[in-house]
Design an enzyme around this catalytic site. Structure first.
Site, PDB file in Angstrom:
ATOM      1  N   SER A  95      74.867  11.708  68.928  1.00  0.00           N
ATOM      2  CA  SER A  95      74.712  11.356  70.332  1.00  0.00           C
ATOM      3  C   SER A  95      75.493  12.353  71.203  1.00  0.00           C
ATOM      4  CB  SER A  95      75.149   9.905  70.556  1.00  0.00           C
ATOM      5  OG  SER A  95      74.685   9.410  71.789  1.00  0.00           O
ATOM      6  N   ASP A 101      64.359   5.646  68.698  1.00  0.00           N
ATOM      7  CA  ASP A 101      65.558   5.722  69.542  1.00  0.00           C
ATOM      8  C   ASP A 101      65.150   5.618  71.012  1.00  0.00           C
ATOM      9  OD1 ASP A 101      67.946   6.383  70.817  1.00  0.00           O
ATOM     10  OD2 ASP A 101      68.374   8.095  69.525  1.00  0.00           O
ATOM     11  N   HIS A 153      68.676   4.659  67.313  1.00  0.00           N
ATOM     12  CA  HIS A 153      69.706   5.605  67.754  1.00  0.00           C
ATOM     13  C   HIS A 153      70.811   5.787  66.714  1.00  0.00           C
ATOM     14  CE1 HIS A 153      71.952   7.999  70.569  1.00  0.00           C
ATOM     15  NE2 HIS A 153      72.980   7.190  70.553  1.00  0.00           N
TER      16      HIS A 153
END
Length: 310
Positions: free
Chosen positions: A129, A242, A274
């Site tokens: 991320s 995601d 995610h």
């Protein structure tokens, strides 16, 4: 329960300190047993004050990665973010993404390069991320980094992504996202884009309560352009389900910016969300509250790629 791909008998763990002085943070090194010097990986968690495991409810995706990779001959270092270990860092009015990540990540790379189980020419950075977004900047600051693994690395401007995400959540969990929330994020995003944003703009007026210097830096930060200039091997992984970092809004920028870079290997795991947990149907926040583990196929991808970079 450990993930099925973790074999605790094949590695050991010890505690380390990353950095020096009052802002040093604790970390863990997972070391394969009986290993001649091989690849090493520094893990970087996503945005927010995460611990070394990136604990998210009952789940610990960075611990899954560390245990899965260490079971397969890769030494892994993970550490608490400074914003988790030091409240004054998290509350600093001049905090930026660079300050939040880069100094400790560079120190972690140096520490791992000196470890007895690691070939110093084969130390990689794996970021998830926001950790993936900042990974190119870490490699630029630490030229000894051999390559990058970027998992769900966001490229869309984060204030725009915030509006997109809350708008999506309003469709899948409408009782949790009233229209006023979307309006607030839209107003904050407009301010971030405007010439009115200055270092003294109150954090309360900005997305996630992050200070103005954070947003001023992010407005000019282009992870794809930095990555393209590195000339280092990169494995870029994306979950097809995601909703936070998406194929359509984020991965397309990696694909376009690295299209002529043979060192970039881009792969989509269609069933993953995610956190790279596999599932079906539209992803929702409720998935994160169910105990799960990182997709075994993701562990296999990363392992094979790292061992292939001799």
């Amino acid at each position: 329960m450990p993930p099925p791909y973790a074999e605790p008998g094949r590695f050991s763990e010890r505690q380390v300190t990353v950095g020096t002085g009052p802002l040093a943070v604790p970390g863990t090194v997972s070391v394969p047993r009986g290993q001649t010097p091989g690849p090493g990986v520094v893990l970087l968690a996503g945005g927010g004050p995460f611990d070394r495991d990136e604990t998210n409810g009952p789940n610990k995706p960075l611990k899954d990665l560390a245990w899965g990779l260490a079971s397969r001959g890769i030494t892994v270092l993970r550490f608490d973010k400074a914003t988790y270990a030091h409240r004054d860092v998290a509350a600093a009015s001049d905090l930026t993404m660079t300050q939040e990540y880069v100094p400790h990540a560079v120190d972690a790379v140096d520490l791992l390069r000196r470890h007895r189980s690691v070939d110093p020419e084969r130390v990689f950075v794996l970021g998830h991320s926001m950790g993936g977004k900042v990974a190119p900047a870490v490699a630029a600051a630490a030229p000894a980094v051999a390559g990058l693994v970027i998992m769900a690395g966001d490229t869309q401007p984060m204030h725009h992504a915030a509006v997109r995400v809350v708008s999506y959540l309003a469709t899948v969990v409408p009782d949790q996202v009233p229209p006023a929330v979307i309006e607030t994020f839209q107003r904050q995003a407009t301010l971030v884009d405007s010439a009115e944003l200055t270092p003294s703009t109150p954090a309360v007026d900005l997305p996630f309560g992050l200070p103005a210097p954070y947003w001023l830096e992010l407005r000019d930060y282009d992870p794809v352009a930095i990555a393209a200039g590195l000339g280092k091997p990169m494995l870029i992984l994306q979950g097809g389900r995601d909703y936070q970092v998406t194929v359509a809004d984020d991965l397309v920028r990696w694909q376009a910016g690295l299209a002529d870079r043979p060192e970039a290997d881009i792969r989509v795991h269609e069933a993953d969300n995610h956190l790279f947990f596999p599932g079906t149907g539209p992803s929702t926040p409720a998935e994160y509250g169910t105990p799960q583990h990182v997709d075994p196929a993701v562990i296999a991808d990363i392992t094979d790629w790292l061992h292939g970079k001799a």
